[in-house]
Enzyme design. Structure first.
Site, PDB file in Angstrom:
ATOM      1  N   ASN A 175       0.819  -1.220  -0.173  1.00  0.00           N
ATOM      2  CA  ASN A 175      -0.057  -0.133  -0.100  1.00  0.00           C
ATOM      3  C   ASN A 175       0.737   1.207   0.108  1.00  0.00           C
ATOM      4  O   ASN A 175       0.642   2.199  -0.637  1.00  0.00           O
ATOM      5  CB  ASN A 175      -0.927  -0.068   1.209  1.00  0.00           C
ATOM      6  CG  ASN A 175      -1.834  -0.955   1.292  1.00  0.00           C
ATOM      7  OD1 ASN A 175      -2.175  -1.271   0.230  1.00  0.00           O
ATOM      8  ND2 ASN A 175      -2.765  -1.214   2.291  1.00  0.00           N
ATOM      9  N   ARG A 234     -11.491  -3.664 -13.668  1.00  0.00           N
ATOM     10  CA  ARG A 234     -10.627  -4.547 -13.357  1.00  0.00           C
ATOM     11  C   ARG A 234     -10.786  -5.832 -13.545  1.00  0.00           C
ATOM     12  O   ARG A 234     -11.571  -6.195 -12.787  1.00  0.00           O
ATOM     13  CB  ARG A 234      -9.801  -4.199 -11.796  1.00  0.00           C
ATOM     14  CG  ARG A 234      -8.995  -2.835 -11.825  1.00  0.00           C
ATOM     15  CD  ARG A 234      -8.553  -2.586 -10.448  1.00  0.00           C
ATOM     16  NE  ARG A 234      -8.128  -1.298 -10.607  1.00  0.00           N
ATOM     17  CZ  ARG A 234      -7.406  -0.647  -9.462  1.00  0.00           C
ATOM     18  NH1 ARG A 234      -7.113  -1.344  -8.477  1.00  0.00           N
ATOM     19  NH2 ARG A 234      -6.936   0.366  -9.706  1.00  0.00           N
ATOM     20  N   ARG A 285      -6.217   2.459 -12.792  1.00  0.00           N
ATOM     21  CA  ARG A 285      -4.817   2.428 -12.542  1.00  0.00           C
ATOM     22  C   ARG A 285      -4.042   1.354 -12.310  1.00  0.00           C
ATOM     23  O   ARG A 285      -4.600   0.299 -11.613  1.00  0.00           O
ATOM     24  CB  ARG A 285      -4.637   3.198 -11.251  1.00  0.00           C
ATOM     25  CG  ARG A 285      -3.311   3.790 -10.981  1.00  0.00           C
ATOM     26  CD  ARG A 285      -3.483   4.533  -9.425  1.00  0.00           C
ATOM     27  NE  ARG A 285      -3.642   6.201 -10.132  1.00  0.00           N
ATOM     28  CZ  ARG A 285      -4.233   6.889  -9.363  1.00  0.00           C
ATOM     29  NH1 ARG A 285      -4.546   6.582  -8.071  1.00  0.00           N
ATOM     30  NH2 ARG A 285      -4.619   8.301  -9.721  1.00  0.00           N
ATOM     31  N   HIS A 295     -16.533   3.672 -13.538  1.00  0.00           N
ATOM     32  CA  HIS A 295     -16.370   3.045 -12.370  1.00  0.00           C
ATOM     33  C   HIS A 295     -17.509   2.282 -12.115  1.00  0.00           C
ATOM     34  O   HIS A 295     -17.253   1.181 -11.150  1.00  0.00           O
ATOM     35  CB  HIS A 295     -15.863   4.026 -11.336  1.00  0.00           C
ATOM     36  CG  HIS A 295     -15.285   3.158 -10.036  1.00  0.00           C
ATOM     37  ND1 HIS A 295     -15.870   3.207  -8.877  1.00  0.00           N
ATOM     38  CD2 HIS A 295     -14.062   2.544  -9.964  1.00  0.00           C
ATOM     39  CE1 HIS A 295     -15.109   2.721  -7.948  1.00  0.00           C
ATOM     40  NE2 HIS A 295     -14.026   2.162  -8.694  1.00  0.00           N
ATOM     41  N   TYR A 331     -12.281  -9.227  -1.429  1.00  0.00           N
ATOM     42  CA  TYR A 331     -13.089  -8.135  -1.201  1.00  0.00           C
ATOM     43  C   TYR A 331     -14.697  -8.385  -0.564  1.00  0.00           C
ATOM     44  O   TYR A 331     -15.148  -9.039  -1.355  1.00  0.00           O
ATOM     45  CB  TYR A 331     -13.218  -7.195  -2.402  1.00  0.00           C
ATOM     46  CG  TYR A 331     -11.818  -6.654  -3.042  1.00  0.00           C
ATOM     47  CD1 TYR A 331     -10.764  -7.309  -2.471  1.00  0.00           C
ATOM     48  CD2 TYR A 331     -11.825  -5.477  -3.733  1.00  0.00           C
ATOM     49  CE1 TYR A 331      -9.421  -6.628  -2.839  1.00  0.00           C
ATOM     50  CE2 TYR A 331     -10.510  -5.086  -4.130  1.00  0.00           C
ATOM     51  CZ  TYR A 331      -9.180  -5.598  -3.745  1.00  0.00           C
ATOM     52  OH  TYR A 331      -8.243  -4.947  -4.131  1.00  0.00           O
ATOM     53  N   ARG A 369     -13.587   2.411   5.908  1.00  0.00           N
ATOM     54  CA  ARG A 369     -12.573   1.667   6.030  1.00  0.00           C
ATOM     55  C   ARG A 369     -11.169   2.555   5.840  1.00  0.00           C
ATOM     56  O   ARG A 369     -10.415   2.407   6.730  1.00  0.00           O
ATOM     57  CB  ARG A 369     -12.240   0.787   4.828  1.00  0.00           C
ATOM     58  CG  ARG A 369     -11.029  -0.455   5.000  1.00  0.00           C
ATOM     59  CD  ARG A 369     -10.817  -1.185   3.955  1.00  0.00           C
ATOM     60  NE  ARG A 369     -10.116  -0.160   2.898  1.00  0.00           N
ATOM     61  CZ  ARG A 369     -10.432  -0.146   1.570  1.00  0.00           C
ATOM     62  NH1 ARG A 369     -11.249  -1.091   1.029  1.00  0.00           N
ATOM     63  NH2 ARG A 369      -9.807   0.443   0.697  1.00  0.00           N
ATOM     64  N   HIS A 409     -15.213  -3.511   1.118  1.00  0.00           N
ATOM     65  CA  HIS A 409     -15.260  -2.825  -0.211  1.00  0.00           C
ATOM     66  C   HIS A 409     -16.442  -2.441  -0.516  1.00  0.00           C
ATOM     67  O   HIS A 409     -16.780  -1.576  -1.257  1.00  0.00           O
ATOM     68  CB  HIS A 409     -14.600  -3.900  -1.240  1.00  0.00           C
ATOM     69  CG  HIS A 409     -14.276  -3.012  -2.307  1.00  0.00           C
ATOM     70  ND1 HIS A 409     -15.096  -3.294  -3.660  1.00  0.00           N
ATOM     71  CD2 HIS A 409     -13.140  -2.013  -2.776  1.00  0.00           C
ATOM     72  CE1 HIS A 409     -14.508  -2.382  -4.608  1.00  0.00           C
ATOM     73  NE2 HIS A 409     -13.256  -1.765  -4.268  1.00  0.00           N
TER      74      HIS A 409
END
Lengths: 516, 700
Positions: B50, B373, B403, B433, B466, B562, B590
């Site tokens: 991270n 993704r 990304r 998204h 997730y 989170r 998530h």
């Protein structure tokens, strides 16, 4: 129970501001469901109303969107489609190139509808909505005003009859484009615009005479704008607004500048520019025709395309009703030129008896039947101008009258058939005769020859024949006319006029008087 | 009462510092003794990974703002430079904690006979084995690079580990050299002949054997270091660009970004330090001296080595979804009832099955899907390609700009195109998204649309980690909105008037305001106002102000955030009705869930969007209502469970720190409870009735 009980249909409208597609699954006019509705803004009107040319980047953009529409049609397994284009394409001088590009890139065939048909298409949709809402025109009239970006259509309906129909070349975008920006921003713009509108649509008032109008039905894209400014839900199917409420609204906004309009009604500038002409036009209309209530429906042109398509395919009752309304319009036009109503109806009745006997064998259907009726009703209106050579004036009057529901081509057939019911076809000595295009010759000749025969049967204009039967045997059409009166004039005329019919159909008409 | 000024800087936390606090929470999971040993090690690896991304994107972004003289202050009133200084401070602190934790963990590992050793401490047998390993495996891929007047400092790729070498030539002249620790080799090497499980680091192997690598030189000293570079994609978009080319181009550029962090093994050798600082062009605050192993992300691979299972969780098995008891016709099941899926507790398979079934179903006419993704060998991509080959109309909206996945995305986007799919490469100015699948099916009584709407990506791998919610429905109003959504994105239509869906950037922000305003109105009319919102990040300033407004009016607000949270709790009269907690644990939280009391007629929404400016302004997102009563209850119970969590939950304190929730109640871990519930649901019919009657929220 498993059976395929619906058809998937796409209606596409290439309008002046929007390219739209509506995909519907239908069983009939009552059972149908819109499953997809796309509206993509295009600035077609702005481009064409000024320069009469659709710029090429716009042509490409239109094709791109249509390729997408085609993809969607595939995604829903669309079986039938109708694509129509209205004012902006109609007026573009490079129309054919646009249509050619569209066809080559997408395979879509575009039907460019003329103004009367455009108005009629919307009329059909609105009429349907009002019927569903049980808004009746039985006692008090309803004036439908369709304001599109390029034109204004005025239709008066009373008791399910079209009592007046007229179309004008003023529309919102056209108004906007007619006055340059600095003129629109002038202090005197409101007054100038009022006078402009009043002089353009003033004649409507005269035409309507003292007809009482209860409802003013507004349609067209700009009605949405009005609803938004009045704070009403644009999605609601029908809105009823009291005339007094509208006047109050008008008073509150008439003095506002563009900047104020943008601020108060939270409008984007390009929309705000349309506000003034729109509201002013409505106010003028209401001033000319003091109706008690304004009705706004959410119907759009594309809903009309859809309804006409589905109706023609599945709903004979609706088709009959619509036809009846059109017939009432033909009579309205006849009456304007002081036609002999009884004679017209007699010719119509007799023509239809003959037509119904032979139509099938000679490739004529419902549509030709309607054109025949129009011809019968209107064939003599030229007498309003001149008794001697009335047929040429009938032709000219029909050609220069807007007849909603008939396309330009249909109207030409009716006008030509009216002319040739009294004149010889291919008469080289007749230099005034209107030309008949080659492909129109058969239908014009068939209709004219039938009308000529039926006209002969009422030569005395006295409706002597009260009933009539027809038989067809061995290429002989036997007309058995029942009458208590002497038919000598009719029999002689019939003999003289039967040659044309024989030439066209190869059938020899024979008239017999039955004494009943 | 005067209007409250809700814009004061002291009402907000800085985004970056808040993120660092989140990462600290992750790191601290490594110290939870109840967690299996190597799972704890994994938290260190996660926090390290991270942190890498944080430097590559966020810190790099700030530096580039600093360089171009941006003077704007953030909501908390900090200038760019102040932020960089504060970040450096906090990150240094975090790295120290990380190293300390790692060393402590390695000691614990030693106790369970997983030994990390220096090469010099190995047995002779081990040393011999390594000697050979070096010669056979390592040496062939080593490239020693001398740096002197004729050989400039080479470009060291992002995130690579290197050794800086101080040399002295035979003539007594000092110089420097570099050795890249080859990333193709395993960073941690198990020394097999040692008898007990023993591991050494690759850089130590190299350091112990490389004395003859620089010909004619003697090695004086050697220090390992690692460089992190600016890697944010910065696409210049104008309307005439080919987006695909643009992304490819930018990917190439990324390898050459400026250095934003230098990690270096703690050393007293100032010559090497200065040599690196100068050549990498980093300032002192960008240098991190570490007295322990560099780059702990290598432990991801380590815990995957054979024989590690005793110190790991039992494998997590996503269960068969509660609402899909068997494998029968999925379309029929959706038609009968909306289906709610809760991943990873419930399997992601039905989502894959939905696309896969659609690909082979003769009645299906079209499939449309957004892809942001996806996993490496995505079964969804395969199904979409197959659908196109089967003659279905397939439209896929691929987000090339996701990304770090751009390279991957370009690859399978091409593959889909080849199969005949209609691929849309994103929108010019917005990232897509939203997560949505639309299937158009021609049935006996007409066209029917089936949808899947989700809070997470269509990625079957991450769906095992997730927590996300997904809804399958055949509801017509949703269906027609979905069509309109795709028509809008395909350029076929203007935005419609929506029935159910709310879309960002066209109206989501306004909808959020309206929902919060509604709760305020409830309180004003004497009813209770209550909001529970769960998301990954909350940083949008106007939304935070709206929440303050609601809190001040008396609306109770429970936030489960989170990660980043710019909202500050406990400000008197401003935010004293707001709680913020963060759940960190085995699964990555998530799901985005938004619950509004609405005066007793509760409203619940799910969304792909966090409450961040980028989600609300610059991305295409969806926000949709959950309408069936059972589903509202199910999700509300889920939220309540999170609010009762006293195992993985950390509460934000009024000073901005987070403290793990500790109370005298029975321990409740939302994540493990949910897993157990999912397992129970599958086996429920096999249990005796008395067990089945047991309420599931009271964890043993």
């Amino acid at each position: 129970m498993k059976r395929k009980n619906y058809t998937t249909f796409a209606a596409i409208h290439l309008g002046s501001e929007m390219l739209s597609m509506q995909i519907t699954e239908y069983h009939n006019t009552e059972r149908y469901k819109v499953i997809e509705c796309c509206n993509r803004r295009i600035r077609l009107g702005e481009a064409t109303f000024k320069n009469k040319i659709i710029p090429f980047p716009l042509v490409s953009e239109i094709c791109e969107i249509l390729i997408g529409f085609k993809r969607l049609m595939k995604e829903y397994g669309v079986e039938e489609y109708v694509m129509q284009a209205t004012t902006a394409v109609r007026e573009a001088s490079n129309q054919v190139f646009l249509l050619d590009q569209i066809y080559n890139k997408t395979g879509l065939v575009v039907d460019v509808v003329d103004m009367p048909r455009e108005i009629y298409t919307k009329f059909v949709a609105i009429r349907n909505t009002l019927k569903a809402e049980k808004i009746s025109t039985e006692r008090e009239g309803m004036l439908m005003m369709d304001i599109s970006s390029g034109g204004l259509g005025v239709t008066l309906v009373r008791d399910e009859k079209i009592c007046y129909q007229g179309n004008f070349h003023i529309g919102i975008i056209r108004i906007k484009e007619s006055f340059e920006r600095n003129r629109r921003e002038s202090m005197h713009f409101n007054k100038a615009l009022t006078e402009f509108l009043s002089s353009t649509i003033g004649p409507v008032r005269n035409e309507l005479g003292d007809s009482k109008v209860r409802y003013l039905v507004l349609s067209g894209t700009e009605t949405e704008l009005l609803l938004r400014m009045l704070g009403l839900d644009e999605q609601q199917k029908v809105h009823r607004i009291k005339a007094a409420d509208f006047h109050a609204f008008f008073d509150s906004m008439r003095q506002m500048s563009l900047a104020q309009l943008i601020k108060v009604y939270k409008l984007p500038e390009n929309v705000a520019e349309l506000v003034l002409p729109t509201v002013l036009l409505y106010e003028q209309l209401l001033h000319l025709i003091p109706a008690k209530e304004i009705i706004i429906t959410a119907d759009r042109f594309i809903d009309g395309i859809q309804l006409l398509h589905i109706g023609n395919k599945t709903n004979p009752v609706m088709r009959k009703e619509l036809e009846q309304e059109l017939i009432s319009l033909f009579h309205t036009i006849g009456a304007r030129y002081l036609y002999d109503k009884k004679h017209a109806q007699q010719v119509e009745r007799l023509s239809l008896i003959i037509f119904d006997k032979i139509s099938k064998a000679y490739g004529m259907g419902e549509h030709e039947r309607l054109l025949l009726r129009a011809t019968c009703i209107l064939h003599d209106i030229g007498k309003y101008i001149c008794m001697r050579s009335h047929s040429i004036y009938s032709y000219q009057l029909i050609m220069s009258t807007d007849i909603i529901g008939l396309s330009e081509a249909d109207k030409e057939i009716v006008a030509l058939a009216s002319y040739y019911h009294a004149n010889r076809l291919f008469d080289k000595t007749n230099t005034r005769a209107p030309q008949v295009e080659k492909e129109l010759v058969p239908v014009v000749a068939k209709l004219a020859s039938i009308v000529r025969l039926a006209d002969a049967l009422d030569r005395s204009y006295m409706q002597k024949i009260h009933s009539c039967t027809v038989t067809l045997k061995d290429n002989k059409l036997k007309v058995m006319a029942a009458s208590k009166e002497d038919l000598t004039l009719e029999i002689w005329t019939f003999d003289d006029k039967s040659t044309f019919f024989e030439e066209v159909f190869g059938i020899e008409p024979i008239l017999e008087r039955v004494n009943k | 009462m005067g209007k409250l000024d809700l814009t004061k800087p002291e009402y907000f936390y800085n985004r970056e510092l808040s993120w660092l606090k989140f990462n600290l929470r992750v790191l601290k999971e490594a110290m939870v003794k109840d967690t299996p040993l190597l799972e704890r090690l994994k938290f260190i690896a996660i926090s390290a990974s991270n942190l890498d991304e944080f430097f590559m994107v966020r810190v790099a972004g700030l530096w580039s703002n600093f360089d171009s003289g941006v003077e704007k202050r953030d909501a908390s009133g900090m200038s760019v430079h102040e932020q960089l200084v504060a970040i450096s401070q906090a990150a240094h602190e975090q790295v120290r904690t990380q190293t300390k934790s790692l060393i402590a963990l390695m000691a614990e590992m030693d106790a369970v006979k997983l030994h990390f050793r220096r090469v010099k401490d190995l047995s002779e047998l081990g040393k011999d084995w390594l000697e050979e390993y070096y010669r056979e495996v390592v040496f062939p891929v080593l490239t020693p690079m001398a740096v002197d007047a004729s050989r400039p400092f080479p470009f060291l790729a992002n995130k690579t580990l290197n050794l800086a070498v101080e040399l002295i030539k035979a003539d007594g002249e000092h110089s420097m050299g570099l050795i890249q620790v080859p990333s193709v080799l395993d960073r941690i090497v198990e020394v097999e002949p040692e008898g007990k499980r023993t591991f050494v680091f690759l850089e130590d192997i190299i350091a112990s054997h490389c004395h003859d690598l620089f010909k004619g030189c003697h090695i004086l000293d050697m220090v390992s270091f690692r460089v992190t570079r600016d890697s944010d994609l910065d696409l210049e978009e104008d309307d005439s660009v080919d987006l695909m080319k643009e992304v490819e181009e930018s990917l190439r550029k990324r390898k050459r970004g400026a250095a934003v962090r230098l990690e270096i093994f703690k050393t007293n050798n100032n010559r090497i330090k200065r040599f690196l600082e100068e050549n990498l062009d980093v300032t002192e605050m960008e240098v991190y001296e570490i007295n322990g192993p560099l780059d702990p992300t290598c432990f991801f691979k380590f815990i995957g080595m054979k024989g590690m299972w005793p110190w790991l969780y039992e494998p997590f098995v996503p269960q068969r979804p509660l609402e899909l008891p068997d494998d029968s016709d999925l379309f029929a099941a959706i038609l009968e009832n909306d289906i709610l899926l809760h991943h990873p507790y419930e399997s992601f398979d039905p989502v894959v099955k939905l696309v896969s079934d659609a690909a082979d179903d003769p009645q299906v006419l079209a499939i449309k899907q957004t892809l942001y993704r996806v996993s490496g060998n995505s079964p969804i991509v395969a199904a979409l390609a197959r659908a196109a080959e089967n003659g279905k109309q397939v439209t896929v909206l691929v987000e090339l700009k996701a990304r770090f996945d751009e390279e991957n995305n370009i690859l399978w986007a091409r593959r889909l195109e080849k199969a005949g799919c209609h691929v849309i490469y994103g929108l010019v100015g917005l990232k897509t998204h939203a997560k949505i699948i639309l299937i158009v099916r021609k049935e006996d009584n007409g066209i029917r649309r089936y949808l899947h709407l989700g809070t997470g990506n269509y990625n079957d791998s991450t769906a095992k980690l997730y927590t996300d919610l997904g809804l399958m429905t055949a509801n017509d109003e949703f269906g027609s909105d979905a069509s309109a959504f795709f028509n809008l994105l395909s350029g076929y239509s203007e935005p419609p008037v929506w029935n159910k869906l709310v879309m960002a950037p066209l109206g989501l922000r306004e909808k959020i305001y309206a929902l919060i305003d509604n709760e305020i109105a409830m309180v004003r009319s004497g009813r209770e106002g209550h909001i529970i919102a769960k998301m990954n990040s909350l940083i949008d300033q106007p939304v935070i102000q709206k929440l303050y407004e609601a809190s001040a009016a008396g609306v109770h607000i429970d936030l489960i955030v989170r990660g980043i949270c710019g909202l500050r709790t406990g400000i008197e009269g401003i935010s004293d009705n707001i709680t913020v907690r963060s759940i960190v644990g085995r699964q990555l939280e998530h799901s985005r869930i938004f619950w509004f009391a609405n005066g007793g007629e509760e409203q619940l929404y799910l969304s792909s969007a966090d409450w961040m400016p980028r989600n609300l302004n610059d991305r295409v997102e969806l926000f949709f209502p959950v309408e069936t009563e059972e589903h509202i209850h199910r999700i509300k119970a889920l939220l309540d469970l999170y609010l009762r969590d006293n195992v993985g939950a950390h509460m934000m304190q009024s000073n901005g720190t987070y403290r793990r929730v500790r109370n005298k109640l029975e321990p409740v871990s939302a994540q493990s409870t949910l897993y157990e519930m999912a397992q129970l649901a599958v086996t429920a019919d096999k249990l005796p009735m008395e067990k089945r009657l047991q309420p599931v929220f009271s964890r043993r």
